[in-house]
Design an enzyme around this catalytic site. Structure first.
Site, mmCIF file in Angstrom:
data_model
loop_
_atom_site.group_PDB
_atom_site.id
_atom_site.type_symbol
_atom_site.label_atom_id
_atom_site.label_comp_id
_atom_site.label_asym_id
_atom_site.label_seq_id
_atom_site.Cartn_x
_atom_site.Cartn_y
_atom_site.Cartn_z
ATOM 1 N N GLU A 147 -11.057 0.647 -3.465
ATOM 2 C CA GLU A 147 -11.368 0.309 -2.078
ATOM 3 C C GLU A 147 -12.022 1.497 -1.378
ATOM 4 O OE1 GLU A 147 -7.853 -1.075 -0.092
ATOM 5 O OE2 GLU A 147 -8.756 -1.040 1.896
ATOM 6 N N ASP A 158 -7.134 2.984 -3.089
ATOM 7 C CA ASP A 158 -7.893 3.024 -1.829
ATOM 8 C C ASP A 158 -8.179 4.481 -1.464
ATOM 9 O OD1 ASP A 158 -8.964 2.733 0.699
ATOM 10 O OD2 ASP A 158 -7.227 1.717 1.574
ATOM 11 N N ASP A 173 -13.691 -1.805 3.013
ATOM 12 C CA ASP A 173 -12.770 -1.951 4.143
ATOM 13 C C ASP A 173 -13.508 -1.421 5.376
ATOM 14 O OD1 ASP A 173 -10.783 -1.597 6.069
ATOM 15 O OD2 ASP A 173 -9.407 -0.479 4.798
ATOM 16 N N LYS A 220 -9.564 -7.293 7.878
ATOM 17 C CA LYS A 220 -8.592 -6.912 8.909
ATOM 18 C C LYS A 220 -9.165 -7.459 10.208
ATOM 19 C CE LYS A 220 -7.294 -2.540 6.726
ATOM 20 N NZ LYS A 220 -7.461 -1.072 6.772
ATOM 21 N N LYS A 227 -2.942 5.051 -2.459
ATOM 22 C CA LYS A 227 -3.978 5.818 -1.770
ATOM 23 C C LYS A 227 -4.405 6.943 -2.700
ATOM 24 C CE LYS A 227 -4.050 3.809 2.280
ATOM 25 N NZ LYS A 227 -5.265 3.155 2.786
ATOM 26 N N SER A 263 0.868 -1.166 0.000
ATOM 27 C CA SER A 263 0.000 0.000 0.000
ATOM 28 C C SER A 263 0.913 1.226 0.000
ATOM 29 C CB SER A 263 -0.872 -0.035 1.254
ATOM 30 O OG SER A 263 -1.632 1.152 1.362
HETATM 31 O O1 OSB Z 1 -7.181 1.733 4.578
HETATM 32 O O2 OSB Z 1 -6.119 -0.056 4.302
HETATM 33 C C1 OSB Z 1 -6.229 1.048 4.848
HETATM 34 C C2 OSB Z 1 -3.113 1.817 6.938
HETATM 35 C C3 OSB Z 1 -3.684 2.381 8.053
HETATM 36 C C4 OSB Z 1 -5.054 2.546 8.096
HETATM 37 C C5 OSB Z 1 -5.846 2.119 7.033
HETATM 38 C C6 OSB Z 1 -5.275 1.538 5.909
HETATM 39 C C7 OSB Z 1 -3.887 1.420 5.852
HETATM 40 C C8 OSB Z 1 -3.167 0.899 4.690
HETATM 41 C C9 OSB Z 1 -1.775 0.402 4.942
HETATM 42 O O3 OSB Z 1 -3.580 0.936 3.567
HETATM 43 C C10 OSB Z 1 -1.651 -1.057 4.868
HETATM 44 C C11 OSB Z 1 -0.310 -1.504 5.386
HETATM 45 O O4 OSB Z 1 0.641 -1.447 4.607
HETATM 46 O O5 OSB Z 1 -0.222 -1.911 6.555
HETATM 47 MG MG MG Z 2 -8.337 0.591 3.205
#
Ligand code: OSB
Ligand code: MG
Length: 370
Positions: free
Chosen positions: A213, A188, A238, A262, A163, A135
């Site tokens: 996402e 995302d 998510d 998650k 992102k 990510s």
């Molecule tokens: O939205 O998936 C998300 C990190 C912190 C909070 C939300 C998100 C994320 C990430 C990072 O996208 C994922 C990672 O590399 O741990």
């Molecule tokens: Mg996310």
């Protein structure tokens, strides 16, 4: 299994590189680490709640409060035949899934260590390694973004997620596609858009993203269903999926075609297993999300991601992208083929370096059965 002692630590770790989402930029991660003891053994769970209530309403301080005042008394001294019973024991506390998950996943680690078996085996994992993706946060410039994508592809990662937010979306995707071609790519938004943005978001369709996402609000399943009817790109949820019931509703409504799992968001491993089985039965693929975990939470994620319906590379990546050094040794590494081995030792199967943990710890609380 009986938990006789529960310890909370507030841990702070600087990030190797800042991480920026539509909520803002962070340079360090603070989290609550739960350690549970029983029968001379120890288990750990990393609470994924952040300092600020932006991704979810929970924070490190709400988790600290809820675990110490409400959850610890519900699990301390209770005889559990299996850690899948722990979530139910905390049921009278409404919400606070991240706090519950940290306690529950520490119990799974403890049980695995007591039984001498890896978590993947307890959970029903079927693969020895998982496909890793990354990510990539919002950068200062599109040139910086291209440099980072290039670096991660060179490491072997099998999927790139970027992102996005208004002003950093179609142009960023366009640049990546024109430079790297048809790589597995997704975006995302962390809820940065509304249904009124549908015509703009539809401009992403020609770029053949694997999925988009969480484009809309975390509470808005209905508008996600409307957006999915207007867009060709599959929607993945998510933030919206905080319970197995939300997943069922989202699938029935047509609000998503993919789900990001998650364990912290749904209350731990037992609920993640229910979510896994529901999505598998409904033909909805899932992938494992990430919350910038240290090696402790990252190891938990690896075990869960070894289950069969985790058929898309997720956000479980190597330790060195986040923390140097990580709290664990050896760190979690990605292999040149873009896979990560699932640890084979008991429980999470990782070794926490005590003095690194002590150095990163701000405060400690110990709860014991009175
Ligand atoms: O939205 O998936 C998300 C990190 C912190 C909070 C939300 C998100 C994320 C990430 C990072 O996208 C994922 C990672 O590399 O741990
Ligand atoms: Mg996310």
């Amino acid at each position: 299994m009986r938990i006789t002692r529960l310890e909370l630590r507030l841990v702070r770790l600087p990030l190797v590189h800042f991480f920026e989402t539509s909520f803002g930029r962070v340079h360090e991660r603070a989290f609550v680490l739960v350690t549970v003891d029983g029968d001379e053994m120890t288990g750990m769970g990393e609470c994924v709640a952040d300092t600020d209530p932006y991704y979810s309403p929970e924070t490190t301080e709400t988790a600290w409060h809820v675990i110490s005042a409400f959850l610890a008394p519900l699990v301390l001294g209770v005889e559990f035949a299996h850690p899948r019973e722990v979530f139910g024991a905390m049921r009278r506390v409404r919400g606070h899934n991240m706090a519950k998950a940290a306690v529950e996943m520490a119990a799974w680690d403890l049980f695995g260590r007591q039984q001498g078996v890896p978590l993947s085996r307890l959970l029903g994992g079927t693969r020895p390694s998982i496909a890793a993706g990354v990510s990539i946060g919002i950068q200062d410039s599109l040139d910086d973004l291209i440099t980072r994508v290039d670096r991660e592809l060179a490491q072997g990662y099998q999927r790139i997620k970027i992102k996005i937010k208004p002003g950093w979306d179609v142009g960023a995707v366009e640049r990546i596609r024109s430079r790297f071609g048809p790589i597995p790519l997704m975006a995302d938004a962390n809820a940065a858009y509304t249904l009124a943005d549908a015509p703009h978001l539809s401009r992403l369709d020609p770029y053949e993203l694997m999925m988009i996402e969480q484009p809309l609000d975390h509470e808005d399943l209905f508008d996600h269903a409307a957006l999915q009817r207007l867009m060709r790109t599959p929607i993945c949820l998510d933030e919206s999926i905080q319970t197995v019931r939300h997943a069922r509703d989202a699938i029935d409504l047509g609000a998503c075609r993919v789900i990001n799992v998650k364990p912290g968001r749904v209350g731990g491993f037992a609920e993640s297993l229910r979510l896994h089985d529901l999505t598998a039965a409904r033909g909805v693929p899932v992938w494992h999300g990430g919350m910038l975990e240290s090696g402790i939470g990252r190891a938990h994620n690896l075990h869960l991601a070894s289950l069969p319906n985790f058929s898309i590379p997720g956000d479980v990546a190597a330790s060195c992208r986040y923390y140097q050094p990580d709290l664990i040794d050896p760190p979690i590494e990605v292999r040149p083929d873009g896979t990560i081995l699932v640890p084979t030792g008991p429980g999470t199967g990782v070794h926490v370096v005590r003095e690194r943990l002590e150095r990163a710890t701000g405060r400690v609380a110990v709860l014991e059965r009175p």
